[in-house]
Design a protein around this motif. Structure first.
Motif, PDB file in Angstrom:
ATOM      1  N   HIS A   1      -8.360  -3.263  -7.699  1.00 53.01           N
ATOM      2  CA  HIS A   1      -8.989  -2.494  -6.616  1.00 53.01           C
ATOM      3  C   HIS A   1      -7.926  -1.787  -5.777  1.00 53.01           C
ATOM      4  CE1 HIS A   1     -10.447  -2.049  -2.437  1.00 53.01           C
ATOM      5  NE2 HIS A   1     -11.589  -1.696  -3.009  1.00 53.01           N
ATOM      6  N   ASP A   2      -6.860  -2.511  -5.434  1.00 48.44           N
ATOM      7  CA  ASP A   2      -5.796  -1.915  -4.618  1.00 48.44           C
ATOM      8  C   ASP A   2      -5.117  -0.757  -5.343  1.00 48.44           C
ATOM      9  OD1 ASP A   2      -6.359  -3.779  -2.689  1.00 48.44           O
ATOM     10  OD2 ASP A   2      -4.684  -5.110  -3.189  1.00 48.44           O
TER      11      ASP A   2
ATOM     12  N   ARG B   1       0.429   3.253 -12.103  1.00 47.10           N
ATOM     13  CA  ARG B   1      -0.438   2.191 -11.598  1.00 47.10           C
ATOM     14  C   ARG B   1      -1.102   1.435 -12.749  1.00 47.10           C
ATOM     15  NH1 ARG B   1      -4.371   4.787  -8.952  1.00 47.10           N
ATOM     16  NH2 ARG B   1      -3.465   6.867  -8.759  1.00 47.10           N
TER      17      ARG B   1
ATOM     18  N   ASN C   1       0.862   4.171  -2.912  1.00 48.23           N
ATOM     19  CA  ASN C   1       0.576   5.577  -2.604  1.00 48.23           C
ATOM     20  C   ASN C   1       1.611   6.533  -3.187  1.00 48.23           C
ATOM     21  OD1 ASN C   1      -1.727   4.884  -1.199  1.00 48.23           O
ATOM     22  ND2 ASN C   1      -0.707   4.830   0.794  1.00 48.23           N
TER      23      ASN C   1
ATOM     24  N   THR D   1       0.833  -1.205   0.000  1.00 50.42           N
ATOM     25  CA  THR D   1       0.000   0.000   0.000  1.00 50.42           C
ATOM     26  C   THR D   1       0.865   1.252   0.000  1.00 50.42           C
ATOM     27  OG1 THR D   1      -1.753  -1.168   1.190  1.00 50.42           O
ATOM     28  CG2 THR D   1      -1.805   1.240   1.256  1.00 50.42           C
TER      29      THR D   1
ATOM     30  N   HIS E   1      -0.917   7.857 -11.285  1.00 49.32           N
ATOM     31  CA  HIS E   1      -2.021   7.104 -11.881  1.00 49.32           C
ATOM     32  C   HIS E   1      -1.548   6.324 -13.107  1.00 49.32           C
ATOM     33  CE1 HIS E   1      -6.089   6.146 -13.167  1.00 49.32           C
ATOM     34  NE2 HIS E   1      -5.772   6.595 -14.375  1.00 49.32           N
TER      35      HIS E   1
ATOM     36  N   ASN F   1      -6.646   1.261  -7.240  1.00 45.85           N
ATOM     37  CA  ASN F   1      -7.677   2.284  -7.462  1.00 45.85           C
ATOM     38  C   ASN F   1      -7.982   2.465  -8.947  1.00 45.85           C
ATOM     39  OD1 ASN F   1      -7.913   3.010  -4.651  1.00 45.85           O
ATOM     40  ND2 ASN F   1      -5.968   4.114  -4.868  1.00 45.85           N
TER      41      ASN F   1
END
Length: 332
Positions: free
Chosen positions: A325-326, A239, A232, A228, A236, A328
């Motif tokens: 999901h993790d 990811r 963070n 996590t 974007h 986002n």
């Protein structure tokens, strides 16, 4: 069985009688040694190897030392000696420990990998025959006959022990590649992982010892687990790249009918060259191979992913959704 039913005035007399009985069964004497009340050994030119350590007491609670624990300490004491280092890196020192405490008998086995592992092979078995029940006599006879076979096989093992490291592997082009171990990366004795060097290239050697011997060779890479905290810090766009890499990796496995199995974030490594999967220990064939029976039941696995259950590609697909999901990215 008749011998253990006798009354002995002291433990030495009891053990002497037991050793004579065992010597007649194994057709070789149990030698008096520092570690154990009697020992079956094999000399292979490098070291005297203990095959069987006998620990005897005339009663189950005759001494302050619990007999199975004492036998285990004898195993540890002998194989931990400095002289044993000659072959310690190339042999796991299998030995049996036979405990007879009064009318009870128990068998344990030990191996020495990075640490000593002792486990019982039997419960305490009564040597007192039951009136009118011949099955117990037959059971004890079979037990001792099997142990004699094990002693012969272990004797052959130590006599023919080849003191060689695993130092080569076969690549995808069927070439033999030599490598040198550098240092361990984990303390897992069932599936040790080593950093190694092959042709001036860093590699990872994963030795799976749970089902025979299987060695997995991978490139060694530096990177960060997909935690996590790591997520963070990522943009974007980065990811999205991670997710794309994971989908490609899983698709490549599924094309070969392979299931990764444990597709959690801790087995995903973000590197400078891209995101990769690590720790292929659970990998197996779709709908053929199974999950480890020792897998944790505290983790929210996909439906149907249970200890001993079949590996299914749908489980990997489930994990991809968890990863998305993790990251986002579910609404993207």
């Amino acid at each position: 069985m008749a011998t253990v039913s006798q009354f002995f005035s002291d433990e030495n007399a009891c053990n002497l009688a037991m050793k004579m009985e065992l010597a007649s069964i194994f057709e070789e004497p149990l030698l008096p040694m520092t570690y154990g009340d009697g020992v079956l050994v094999t000399a292979n030119g490098v070291q005297i190897c203990y095959r069987l350590i006998f620990e005897g007491t005339k009663e189950l609670c005759a001494t302050n030392a619990e007999p199975t624990l004492q036998a285990s300490l004898y195993y540890h004491g002998y194989w931990s000696q400095i002289d044993s280092k000659k072959i310690r890196d190339q042999c796991c020192y299998p030995s049996y420990m036979l405990v007879i405490a009064g009318p009870w008998i128990c068998l344990l086995r030990g191996i020495y990998i990075d640490k000593v592992i002792i486990e019982p092979l039997t419960d305490l078995i009564s040597l007192i025959p039951k009136l009118g029940d011949g099955s117990q006599v037959s059971q004890i006879s079979q037990f001792l006959a099997a142990l004699k076979i094990a002693m012969n096989r272990l004797n052959n093992y130590y006599r023919n022990l080849q003191l060689n490291y695993f130092s080569t592997y076969q690549d995808k082009n069927n070439n033999r590649i030599g490598f040198k171990y550098i240092h361990p990366l984990t303390e897992d004795i069932q599936s040790p992982i080593w950093k190694a060097i092959a042709n001036n290239r860093s590699i990872v050697i994963n030795e799976n010892l749970q089902n025979g011997f299987m060695m997995i060779v991978m490139d060694y890479v530096d990177g960060d687990p997909l935690t996590t905290q790591k997520i963070n810090t990522m943009s974007h766009n980065n990811r999205k790249i991670v997710m794309k890499d994971m989908e490609k990796a899983v698709a490549a496995l599924h094309e070969q009918n392979i299931v990764f199995g444990d597709l959690r974030n801790l087995n995903i490594l973000v590197t400078r060259k891209g995101t990769i999967l690590v720790d292929f220990e659970w990998c197996g064939r779709h709908s053929i191979d199974i999950y480890p029976v020792t897998m944790s039941t505290e983790i929210p696995w996909p439906q149907g992913a249970n200890p001993g259950a079949l590996l299914m590609q749908a489980h990997d697909v489930h994990w991809l959704q968890v990863i998305k999901h993790d990251l986002n990215l579910l609404l993207q």
